[in-house]
Design a protein around this motif. Sequence first.
Motif, PDB file in Angstrom:
ATOM      1  N   ILE A   1      -0.499  31.537 -15.290  1.00 35.44           N
ATOM      2  CA  ILE A   1       0.942  31.760 -15.130  1.00 35.44           C
ATOM      3  C   ILE A   1       1.722  30.593 -15.727  1.00 35.44           C
ATOM      4  O   ILE A   1       2.763  30.785 -16.375  1.00 35.44           O
ATOM      5  N   ASP A   2       1.223  29.385 -15.554  1.00 32.29           N
ATOM      6  CA  ASP A   2       1.880  28.213 -16.153  1.00 32.29           C
ATOM      7  C   ASP A   2       1.865  28.310 -17.677  1.00 32.29           C
ATOM      8  O   ASP A   2       2.846  27.971 -18.350  1.00 32.29           O
ATOM      9  N   VAL A   3       0.745  28.784 -18.215  1.00 39.39           N
ATOM     10  CA  VAL A   3       0.662  28.959 -19.674  1.00 39.39           C
ATOM     11  C   VAL A   3       1.688  29.987 -20.139  1.00 39.39           C
ATOM     12  O   VAL A   3       2.393  29.775 -21.139  1.00 39.39           O
ATOM     13  N   ALA A   4       1.777  31.088 -19.413  1.00 35.97           N
ATOM     14  CA  ALA A   4       2.723  32.141 -19.789  1.00 35.97           C
ATOM     15  C   ALA A   4       4.151  31.613 -19.808  1.00 35.97           C
ATOM     16  O   ALA A   4       4.923  31.900 -20.730  1.00 35.97           O
ATOM     17  N   ARG A   5       4.516  30.849 -18.785  1.00 35.45           N
ATOM     18  CA  ARG A   5       5.872  30.288 -18.727  1.00 35.45           C
ATOM     19  C   ARG A   5       6.113  29.308 -19.866  1.00 35.45           C
ATOM     20  O   ARG A   5       7.180  29.299 -20.485  1.00 35.45           O
ATOM     21  N   ALA A   6       5.124  28.478 -20.140  1.00 37.68           N
ATOM     22  CA  ALA A   6       5.286  27.482 -21.203  1.00 37.68           C
ATOM     23  C   ALA A   6       5.392  28.130 -22.574  1.00 37.68           C
ATOM     24  O   ALA A   6       6.105  27.640 -23.457  1.00 37.68           O
ATOM     25  N   ALA A   7       4.680  29.252 -22.746  1.00 39.88           N
ATOM     26  CA  ALA A   7       4.685  29.925 -24.046  1.00 39.88           C
ATOM     27  C   ALA A   7       5.800  30.941 -24.183  1.00 39.88           C
ATOM     28  O   ALA A   7       6.061  31.431 -25.282  1.00 39.88           O
ATOM     29  N   GLY A   8       6.449  31.281 -23.060  1.00 38.90           N
ATOM     30  CA  GLY A   8       7.519  32.273 -23.102  1.00 38.90           C
ATOM     31  C   GLY A   8       7.018  33.681 -23.309  1.00 38.90           C
ATOM     32  O   GLY A   8       7.691  34.512 -23.921  1.00 38.90           O
ATOM     33  N   VAL A   9       5.814  33.969 -22.793  1.00 34.46           N
ATOM     34  CA  VAL A   9       5.246  35.308 -22.898  1.00 34.46           C
ATOM     35  C   VAL A   9       4.799  35.762 -21.510  1.00 34.46           C
ATOM     36  O   VAL A   9       4.936  35.030 -20.532  1.00 34.46           O
ATOM     37  N   SER A  10       4.246  36.965 -21.424  1.00 37.16           N
ATOM     38  CA  SER A  10       3.769  37.461 -20.137  1.00 37.16           C
ATOM     39  C   SER A  10       2.377  36.931 -19.822  1.00 37.16           C
ATOM     40  O   SER A  10       1.626  36.506 -20.701  1.00 37.16           O
ATOM     41  N   LYS A  11       2.036  36.998 -18.534  1.00 40.12           N
ATOM     42  CA  LYS A  11       0.690  36.611 -18.101  1.00 40.12           C
ATOM     43  C   LYS A  11      -0.368  37.458 -18.804  1.00 40.12           C
ATOM     44  O   LYS A  11      -1.423  36.954 -19.208  1.00 40.12           O
ATOM     45  N   SER A  12      -0.074  38.747 -18.952  1.00 43.38           N
ATOM     46  CA  SER A  12      -1.042  39.642 -19.579  1.00 43.38           C
ATOM     47  C   SER A  12      -1.251  39.318 -21.051  1.00 43.38           C
ATOM     48  O   SER A  12      -2.359  39.469 -21.568  1.00 43.38           O
ATOM     49  N   THR A  13      -0.203  38.850 -21.729  1.00 45.49           N
ATOM     50  CA  THR A  13      -0.361  38.439 -23.128  1.00 45.49           C
ATOM     51  C   THR A  13      -1.293  37.241 -23.227  1.00 45.49           C
ATOM     52  O   THR A  13      -2.158  37.179 -24.111  1.00 45.49           O
ATOM     53  N   VAL A  14      -1.143  36.295 -22.319  1.00 49.91           N
ATOM     54  CA  VAL A  14      -2.053  35.148 -22.297  1.00 49.91           C
ATOM     55  C   VAL A  14      -3.490  35.613 -22.073  1.00 49.91           C
ATOM     56  O   VAL A  14      -4.422  35.141 -22.729  1.00 49.91           O
ATOM     57  N   SER A  15      -3.674  36.558 -21.155  1.00 57.54           N
ATOM     58  CA  SER A  15      -5.016  37.092 -20.889  1.00 57.54           C
ATOM     59  C   SER A  15      -5.617  37.707 -22.147  1.00 57.54           C
ATOM     60  O   SER A  15      -6.798  37.506 -22.455  1.00 57.54           O
ATOM     61  N   LEU A  16      -4.792  38.456 -22.888  1.00 60.24           N
ATOM     62  CA  LEU A  16      -5.286  39.076 -24.120  1.00 60.24           C
ATOM     63  C   LEU A  16      -5.682  38.027 -25.157  1.00 60.24           C
ATOM     64  O   LEU A  16      -6.680  38.178 -25.872  1.00 60.24           O
ATOM     65  N   VAL A  17      -4.925  36.940 -25.224  1.00 56.12           N
ATOM     66  CA  VAL A  17      -5.269  35.852 -26.146  1.00 56.12           C
ATOM     67  C   VAL A  17      -6.604  35.225 -25.744  1.00 56.12           C
ATOM     68  O   VAL A  17      -7.481  34.973 -26.582  1.00 56.12           O
TER      69      VAL A  17
ATOM     70  N   ALA B   1       0.007  45.385 -16.020  1.00 53.98           N
ATOM     71  CA  ALA B   1       1.454  45.573 -15.921  1.00 53.98           C
ATOM     72  C   ALA B   1       1.721  46.619 -14.850  1.00 53.98           C
ATOM     73  O   ALA B   1       0.815  47.362 -14.449  1.00 53.98           O
ATOM     74  N   VAL B   2       2.968  46.675 -14.391  1.00 53.80           N
ATOM     75  CA  VAL B   2       3.369  47.659 -13.384  1.00 53.80           C
ATOM     76  C   VAL B   2       4.647  48.343 -13.854  1.00 53.80           C
ATOM     77  O   VAL B   2       5.585  47.689 -14.313  1.00 53.80           O
ATOM     78  N   ILE B   3       4.661  49.671 -13.743  1.00 57.11           N
ATOM     79  CA  ILE B   3       5.841  50.469 -14.036  1.00 57.11           C
ATOM     80  C   ILE B   3       6.239  51.158 -12.747  1.00 57.11           C
ATOM     81  O   ILE B   3       5.427  51.846 -12.123  1.00 57.11           O
TER      82      ILE B   3
ATOM     83  N   TRP C   1       5.164  44.937 -24.977  1.00 60.77           N
ATOM     84  CA  TRP C   1       5.397  43.742 -24.150  1.00 60.77           C
ATOM     85  C   TRP C   1       4.063  43.031 -23.893  1.00 60.77           C
ATOM     86  O   TRP C   1       3.964  41.800 -24.016  1.00 60.77           O
ATOM     87  N   LEU C   2       3.052  43.794 -23.556  1.00 62.91           N
ATOM     88  CA  LEU C   2       1.742  43.223 -23.267  1.00 62.91           C
ATOM     89  C   LEU C   2       1.074  42.643 -24.511  1.00 62.91           C
ATOM     90  O   LEU C   2       0.574  41.513 -24.492  1.00 62.91           O
ATOM     91  N   GLU C   3       1.049  43.417 -25.562  1.00 60.78           N
ATOM     92  CA  GLU C   3       0.236  43.063 -26.716  1.00 60.78           C
ATOM     93  C   GLU C   3       0.932  42.114 -27.680  1.00 60.78           C
ATOM     94  O   GLU C   3       0.274  41.291 -28.320  1.00 60.78           O
ATOM     95  N   ASP C   4       2.262  42.223 -27.777  1.00 58.46           N
ATOM     96  CA  ASP C   4       3.000  41.425 -28.754  1.00 58.46           C
ATOM     97  C   ASP C   4       3.980  40.443 -28.121  1.00 58.46           C
ATOM     98  O   ASP C   4       4.659  39.711 -28.845  1.00 58.46           O
ATOM     99  N   GLY C   5       4.074  40.455 -26.802  1.00 61.43           N
ATOM    100  CA  GLY C   5       5.037  39.576 -26.138  1.00 61.43           C
ATOM    101  C   GLY C   5       6.473  39.971 -26.394  1.00 61.43           C
ATOM    102  O   GLY C   5       7.386  39.149 -26.268  1.00 61.43           O
ATOM    103  N   LYS C   6       6.710  41.245 -26.754  1.00 59.04           N
ATOM    104  CA  LYS C   6       8.054  41.724 -27.067  1.00 59.04           C
ATOM    105  C   LYS C   6       8.730  42.213 -25.784  1.00 59.04           C
ATOM    106  O   LYS C   6       8.530  43.341 -25.351  1.00 59.04           O
ATOM    107  N   THR C   7       9.543  41.351 -25.176  1.00 57.39           N
ATOM    108  CA  THR C   7      10.204  41.691 -23.916  1.00 57.39           C
ATOM    109  C   THR C   7      11.232  42.792 -24.136  1.00 57.39           C
ATOM    110  O   THR C   7      12.038  42.720 -25.069  1.00 57.39           O
ATOM    111  N   PRO C   8      11.237  43.828 -23.285  1.00 54.60           N
ATOM    112  CA  PRO C   8      12.207  44.919 -23.462  1.00 54.60           C
ATOM    113  C   PRO C   8      13.639  44.441 -23.208  1.00 54.60           C
ATOM    114  O   PRO C   8      13.858  43.424 -22.530  1.00 54.60           O
ATOM    115  N   PRO C   9      14.618  45.158 -23.729  1.00 49.75           N
ATOM    116  CA  PRO C   9      16.014  44.871 -23.361  1.00 49.75           C
ATOM    117  C   PRO C   9      16.187  44.989 -21.851  1.00 49.75           C
ATOM    118  O   PRO C   9      15.423  45.694 -21.173  1.00 49.75           O
TER     119      PRO C   9
END
Length: 338
Positions: free
Chosen positions: A8-24, A121-123, A309-317
Amino acid sequence: MNRRPTIIDVARAAGVSKSTVSLVLQNSPTVREETRQQVREAMARIGYVYNRAAANMRMANAGLIGLVINDLRNPFFTEFATSLQMALSARGYSAVVANTDEDPALQAQVVGAMIEHGVSAVILSPTYGGEAETFGALARSGIPAMQVLRKVESRTELFPFAAPDYVQGSRDATEHLIRAGARRIAFVGGFEGRSVTQVRMSGYRSALEQAGLEPVVITGRATRAFGREAAHRLSAEMPEVDAALAFNDLVALGILSGCAEIGRTVGDAFKVVGFDDIEESAHAWPPLSSVRCDVNGFGKGIADTVLNWLEDGKTPPEETLTPVDLVVRRSSGGAGAR
């Protein structure tokens, strides 16, 4: 930082989601190289060390998306969940589906369980009440979470919201009824004070105001039973009402049933329009006019949004409204309508 850095700290520092970090960390080919480099730089900057043994224990649940629905008994939500699940499957993900039955405590419970079991992710099509428990847990988890169809959490920068354009839909339906000659139009169904009711009613009110007409509002449960009762009530207490815009198709179908019981003809002297355009609307008698929300297309669009959002870190509007259109059938268009 005095404690060991977390994902979670990595996600915040990188400005992406936790799941994106997991994929990396999993070397997933779905992540763009630019995003991958951004995450790795954040890991080095904060001193994050990857615990592969612990990660392997979580891998069994990789690719799971949590889908939480307030009322799967309603065909509108069932159609949405089905289209979303199929779209996720087409891209290699699986959906974990839970029905909360409008129970805030159950919603908090199932969301907590999904987080514990490692969904990516959760919808949510959320219920009303208990927002702090549900959305607090999601915020702490750091996983992407979207609100759909209903907005109950105001922090859309954390929990983006998407829905069909309910305001435009109710405005279009009301203007159609006015053009068809209705002058006393009732809005029927939906609990008073709930945001989704107010939004669906706002286009109705603005269209009436522009035409110089007064609203007639009968709020209540968004069910067939309530629609049937409303048909009886309108006939007995407000015979001057010559049209009804229902909160949803279930209410509208109930109005059709109630009118059949009392011998009131629908389509000419009394017109009815529903909202959502569920499959049954076209097969009712008379066929029900309804605001079509393209729920299948909406579900596919939400799947794409969350996976981007998960795969590319593209946050929705923060807020997305999708187009609607009015399907005119015999219940409001007379004998010549389809």
